[in-house]
Design a protein around this motif. Sequence first.
Motif, short mmCIF file in Angstrom:
data_model
loop_
_atom_site.label_atom_id
_atom_site.label_comp_id
_atom_site.label_asym_id
_atom_site.label_seq_id
_atom_site.Cartn_x
_atom_site.Cartn_y
_atom_site.Cartn_z
N TRP A 64 -46.32 -63.58 26.81
CA TRP A 64 -46.85 -62.44 26.06
C TRP A 64 -47.73 -62.96 24.93
CZ3 TRP A 64 -44.24 -57.16 25.68
CH2 TRP A 64 -43.49 -56.89 26.83
N ASP A 76 -59.48 -58.73 27.77
CA ASP A 76 -58.15 -58.91 28.33
C ASP A 76 -57.88 -60.39 28.57
OD1 ASP A 76 -56.47 -56.81 30.85
OD2 ASP A 76 -55.75 -57.84 29.05
N TRP A 85 -49.43 -61.77 21.37
CA TRP A 85 -49.34 -60.75 20.32
C TRP A 85 -50.42 -61.00 19.28
CZ3 TRP A 85 -44.92 -57.51 20.82
CH2 TRP A 85 -43.92 -57.98 21.70
N GLU A 140 -48.90 -56.41 17.51
CA GLU A 140 -49.17 -55.60 18.70
C GLU A 140 -49.31 -56.51 19.91
OE1 GLU A 140 -51.93 -51.91 18.93
OE2 GLU A 140 -53.16 -53.70 19.21
N CYS A 141 -48.73 -56.10 21.00
CA CYS A 141 -48.85 -56.90 22.21
C CYS A 141 -50.23 -56.68 22.81
CB CYS A 141 -47.79 -56.48 23.23
SG CYS A 141 -47.99 -57.27 24.81
N VAL A 142 -50.98 -57.75 23.01
CA VAL A 142 -52.31 -57.58 23.59
C VAL A 142 -52.36 -57.98 25.06
CG1 VAL A 142 -53.56 -57.75 21.42
CG2 VAL A 142 -53.10 -59.81 22.69
N SER A 143 -51.33 -58.68 25.51
CA SER A 143 -51.31 -58.99 26.93
C SER A 143 -49.96 -59.46 27.41
CB SER A 143 -52.35 -60.07 27.24
OG SER A 143 -52.52 -60.19 28.64
N VAL A 144 -49.64 -59.10 28.64
CA VAL A 144 -48.44 -59.59 29.31
C VAL A 144 -48.93 -60.31 30.56
CG1 VAL A 144 -46.33 -58.93 30.54
CG2 VAL A 144 -46.98 -57.72 28.45
N ASN A 157 -48.31 -62.35 33.89
CA ASN A 157 -47.30 -62.65 34.92
C ASN A 157 -47.76 -63.69 35.92
OD1 ASN A 157 -45.32 -60.78 34.06
ND2 ASN A 157 -46.42 -59.11 35.03
N GLY A 188 -39.46 -56.84 24.23
CA GLY A 188 -40.24 -56.60 25.45
C GLY A 188 -39.84 -57.52 26.58
#
Lengths: 346, 121
Positions: free
Chosen positions: A123, A176, A125, A134-138, A140, A96
């Motif tokens: 990120w 989130d 996970w 599983e990705c739970v947040s990105v 930035n 990712g």
Amino acid sequence: GAGPVAGAGSIPLSPGQGWSCRAVLGEGHQRTVRRVAWSPCGSYLASASFDATTCIWKKQEDGFEVRTPLPEPFPCPPHPLLISPLPPQCVTTLEGHENEVKSVAWAPSGTLLATCSRDKSVWVWEVDEEEEYECVSVLNSHTQDVKHVVWHPNQELLASASYDDTVKLYHEEEDDWVCCATLEGHESTVWSVAFDRGGERLASCSDDKTVRIWRCYKPGNEEGVACSGTDPTWKCICNLSGYHTRTIYDVAWCHLTGALATACGDDAIRVFEESASSDPRQPTFGLAAHAAPLLSLCSNSTLHCSASVLRTSVEAEPSRKKRPRVSFSRHMSLMARAVFPVSFLE
Amino acid sequence: RFHGEGYQEGYAEGSHAGVVEGRRYGSLHGAKIGSEIGCYLGFALTWQCLLQKCTDGKNSKKIRALDLLIGMIQKFPYEDPTYDKLQEDLEKIRGKFKQVCSMLNIQSDFRIGAERSSLTF
């Protein structure tokens, strides 16, 4: 605890004097492996690489393999020296990030993993009982390359250090992940962070040759520090400057003794201890040990060292097999080049 | 006197050229953002539709993430370029899009121009 050290593309396990290389995990990455991290339960190893992926390896408890090559046809039963436990197997590859992954860290709960990259993102996970990631947040939030991520010792709070001179903190809010604090003060790249045992204080080290200590002030704190909403505020309470002559690449905070160790580009490890009369709100740290190079017979490339503090003596284990293991107390001084990273053996 | 007049004329012409260039740059940049977000929205709505047909338990997290993404995009103030959290919200949308792509096992190599460099070996 002490774990494996990573090299270019492959991960040898347990190098150095008194240690034997158990396995070389050479099939996972195509470029530099920048950081490895054992899960809290010890069964999994995460490796972050410049090839933009993070591999998860699982220790194989059962099963053995016969080491190759065999000099002659397989004897029956096989000679015990030719059998070794199976090396960790890659169970999944996390993709990712757009470019080099700089760091990976497991949360103490063992169910969360964080990665950060030159693509400026962090990120988060989540892994479930079926070993599905599983990705739970990105996130930035940073405006530049993120160098390191570190989890709080007992909360699901994540810290990241970046080329944009800041440290950012993140936590989960209403399903989130959000950035809940930005620690500004360093005048250059922040390379690493470390929480103290209780997680009330955070140490950050930077290219500006200082180590800063930050303290968490919760809403309604008695010092009268203003907070926004329910989020705590972090303030810089101590600035260790003048001790380091080059970039400080790593910092570690011993959860047993409260000592701070730094890994610096001037080829030395320094250990700081908090003064006995120190006020926790305005702590003073003094230099307790300093290991500097005697002779440099080493090559010019940077060695990756980890220093473990066992009471008053410090052991440093360089990553190259040819280098002797170095150990020193307050009296000795011998170190390899540009120490990076440094960690405490718990 | 001529010096002063020359200056005034130059300044007026420069300002005018600046406004024209600014307008051009602004509409180009605005179009880029609009295009990017529009793509995310179309993508999210499509997947929301596709996943509604699968009542598998595992999809609930994916659907939730898609809903969040759609919500963020719909809340985005298109009419206000002076919105102070514009960049911040844009980054949040991008992050959520990447997360959704990761959950759906899709490569998010959506690119506008040369902004994002691809991985090279």
